[in-house]
Design a protein around this motif. Structure first.
Motif, PDB file in Angstrom:
ATOM      1  N   UNK A  52       1.059  20.646 -52.669  1.00 11.54           N
ATOM      2  CA  UNK A  52       0.033  19.924 -51.967  1.00 11.54           C
ATOM      3  C   UNK A  52      -0.643  18.558 -52.748  1.00 11.54           C
ATOM      4  N   UNK A  53      -0.869  17.166 -51.976  1.00 11.85           N
ATOM      5  CA  UNK A  53      -0.813  15.939 -52.643  1.00 11.85           C
ATOM      6  C   UNK A  53      -1.539  16.225 -54.162  1.00 11.85           C
ATOM      7  N   UNK A  54      -2.327  17.092 -54.132  1.00 14.45           N
ATOM      8  CA  UNK A  54      -3.064  16.874 -55.672  1.00 14.45           C
ATOM      9  C   UNK A  54      -4.019  15.022 -55.775  1.00 14.45           C
ATOM     10  N   UNK A  55      -4.085  15.019 -56.958  1.00 15.93           N
ATOM     11  CA  UNK A  55      -4.779  13.608 -57.806  1.00 15.93           C
ATOM     12  C   UNK A  55      -3.739  12.731 -57.797  1.00 15.93           C
ATOM     13  N   UNK A  61      -0.842   5.446 -58.413  1.00 10.29           N
ATOM     14  CA  UNK A  61       0.579   4.452 -58.836  1.00 10.29           C
ATOM     15  C   UNK A  61       1.286   5.663 -59.766  1.00 10.29           C
ATOM     16  N   UNK A  62      -0.061   7.291 -59.698  1.00 14.96           N
ATOM     17  CA  UNK A  62       0.877   8.054 -60.601  1.00 14.96           C
ATOM     18  C   UNK A  62       0.480   8.974 -59.619  1.00 14.96           C
ATOM     19  N   UNK A  63       0.610  10.001 -59.355  1.00 11.18           N
ATOM     20  CA  UNK A  63      -0.203  11.193 -58.566  1.00 11.18           C
ATOM     21  C   UNK A  63       0.230  12.958 -59.253  1.00 11.18           C
ATOM     22  N   UNK A 251       7.019   5.857 -57.059  1.00  9.06           N
ATOM     23  CA  UNK A 251       6.053   5.811 -57.350  1.00  9.06           C
ATOM     24  C   UNK A 251       5.107   6.202 -55.328  1.00  9.06           C
ATOM     25  N   UNK A 252       4.031   6.876 -55.797  1.00 10.22           N
ATOM     26  CA  UNK A 252       3.106   7.338 -54.698  1.00 10.22           C
ATOM     27  C   UNK A 252       3.183   6.527 -53.005  1.00 10.22           C
ATOM     28  N   UNK A 253       3.487   6.662 -52.266  1.00 13.50           N
ATOM     29  CA  UNK A 253       3.374   6.325 -51.485  1.00 13.50           C
ATOM     30  C   UNK A 253       1.966   7.128 -50.627  1.00 13.50           C
ATOM     31  N   UNK A 254       0.420   6.668 -49.746  1.00 10.27           N
ATOM     32  CA  UNK A 254      -0.391   6.892 -49.208  1.00 10.27           C
ATOM     33  C   UNK A 254      -0.251   6.690 -48.158  1.00 10.27           C
ATOM     34  N   UNK A 287      10.227  10.668 -50.354  1.00  6.70           N
ATOM     35  CA  UNK A 287       9.797   9.890 -51.400  1.00  6.70           C
ATOM     36  C   UNK A 287       8.541  10.728 -52.045  1.00  6.70           C
ATOM     37  N   UNK A 288       7.279  10.132 -52.832  1.00 13.81           N
ATOM     38  CA  UNK A 288       6.400  11.005 -53.233  1.00 13.81           C
ATOM     39  C   UNK A 288       5.578  10.215 -52.626  1.00 13.81           C
ATOM     40  N   UNK A 289       5.068  11.700 -51.056  1.00 11.07           N
ATOM     41  CA  UNK A 289       4.071  11.101 -49.904  1.00 11.07           C
ATOM     42  C   UNK A 289       2.998  11.809 -50.742  1.00 11.07           C
ATOM     43  N   UNK A 290       2.050  10.892 -50.750  1.00 10.78           N
ATOM     44  CA  UNK A 290       0.413  11.440 -51.048  1.00 10.78           C
ATOM     45  C   UNK A 290      -0.409  11.270 -49.724  1.00 10.78           C
ATOM     46  N   UNK A 291      -0.422  12.805 -49.336  1.00  7.52           N
ATOM     47  CA  UNK A 291      -1.321  12.581 -47.669  1.00  7.52           C
ATOM     48  C   UNK A 291      -2.965  12.325 -48.292  1.00  7.52           C
ATOM     49  N   UNK A 292      -3.256  12.189 -46.827  1.00  8.05           N
ATOM     50  CA  UNK A 292      -4.721  11.940 -47.266  1.00  8.05           C
ATOM     51  C   UNK A 292      -5.099  11.572 -45.845  1.00  8.05           C
TER      52      UNK A 292
END
Length: 360
Positions: A52-55, A61-63, A251-254, A287-292
């Motif tokens: 999961x996306x986590x913190x 820039x870092x998750x 690099x995280x992608x929101x 990529x490093x997807x960061x889901x919101x």
């Protein structure tokens, strides 16, 4: 919509793929293949399946995925260093090696060989590991990818007016900390936006349009003292730099909505083993997807926008072929001399092939 086909024989499968290869729009482009035992298995790498996306930090820039990935590679280097005759030099080399031994990464395996993909798709029908229940329940599938067309979509996505400010500025921001680099960032931005980088590549080289991130990373290391200057002058391909930041460096992608989903990238990687060479392996790297927001909620409801088959922007690059008579196709496959020992060059696989139901 993704084009989906059905094949009842090996001949039908080959005919479908042959027709794809003759598409005038991409007649000279390669095709990559991936085999699934079950057609509904998602096109998503192992590191993203259970994550999961986590913190994420305040700078986006870092998750948590960065932390997990970094920690895994640190331990892997520590525990395997003495076992390796040739030591990997870049992050991508370590990641590919970790994936080779079954590790969970952002890499999704493909092959330049249809026969390799078929071997994976028909595993339950080609070896004694497939019991009758798993065979009866299985509807295997072959996925076909146009890797160069996929990368063109990535390129167009980043240059799109809705994305270029976010993606390009986000990627070059770390260069601001390099002495003397800040004055070059405006030139870097205009170079990336204005140049059609694909037109700068030689057209007589096979596979042009599919980068090798390890090679690019080595060049970045060589230019590190004046990287912003090289980027501004176009001496370091700006698109390659973006590929490093979003795919190699993770690099995280929101992601807040569907049109924010940067597609995975097709990459070549040098063969680090006989197995990878025999399988003619290649990768798409995610990529490093960061889901919101809505995208995080949709994932909880079983709609995952990170899966390749759910990304509308790349529908034209993907094809699915369901194998509706896998027993017949497996028999044809064996009659033509194919076997798993061709892609797994180990004695154990030779024995498994000899002990398989069909061999007996």
């Amino acid at each position: 919509m993704i084009k989906r086909y059905s094949a009842y024989s090996l001949a039908e499968l080959i005919e479908i793929i042959s027709n794809m290869a003759e598409d005038p729009a991409s007649a000279d482009d390669p095709l990559w293949f991936r085999g699934h035992n079950l057609f509904h298995y998602k096109l998503l790498p192992t590191a993203l399946r259970s994550f999961s996306s986590g913190m994420i930090n305040e700078l986006d820039s870092y998750n948590s995925l960065n932390l997990t990935e970094d920690s895994k590679l640190q331990v892997f280097k520590s525990r395997s260093w003495h076992l390796l005759q040739e030591k990997p030099r870049t992050k991508m080399e370590w990641m590919a090696l970790y994936r080779h031994y079954g590790g969970s990464t952002r890499l999704l395996d493909w092959s330049e060989s249809l026969w390799t993909a078929l071997s994976f798709a028909l595993d339950a029908f080609l070896s004694d590991s497939g019991n009758s229940r798993s065979r009866d329940a299985a509807t295997p599938a072959i996925w076909v990818l146009r890797p160069i067309r996929l990368n063109q979509v990535v390129f167009d996505f980043i240059k799109n007016d809705d994305h270029k400010e976010t993606y390009i500025k986000h990627a070059i921001k770390p260069l601001e900390s390099i002495p003397g680099a800040k004055s070059n960032l405006t030139n870097v931005l205009s170079t990336i936006i204005s140049n059609d980088i694909y037109n700068l590549w030689p057209t007589n080289v096979s596979g042009v349009g599919i980068p090798n991130l390890s090679v690019i990373d080595e060049r970045r290391i060589q230019m590190e003292g004046n990287l912003a200057g090289y980027l501004a002058a176009g001496e370091f391909n700006p698109f390659f730099y973006l590929c490093l930041r979003y795919y190699n460096d993770a690099y995280p992608i929101v992601v807040n909505q569907l049109n924010d989903v940067l597609p995975p990238l097709s990459i070549y990687h040098h063969y680090q083993s006989d197995r990878m060479r025999n399988q003619k392996g290649a990768f798409t790297i995610f990529p490093n997807y960061h889901l919101k927001g809505d995208m995080a909620s949709a994932k909880e409801l079983s709609y995952d926008c990170r899966c390749m088959e759910n990304q509308n922007a790349i529908n034209s690059t993907l094809f699915e072929i369901r194998l509706l008579n896998p027993t017949r196709i497996a028999k044809d496959f064996i009659r033509l001399g194919a076997s798993r020992e061709e892609i797994y060059p180990e004695s154990e696989i030779v024995v498994r092939h000899m002990e398989s139901d069909y061999f007996k």
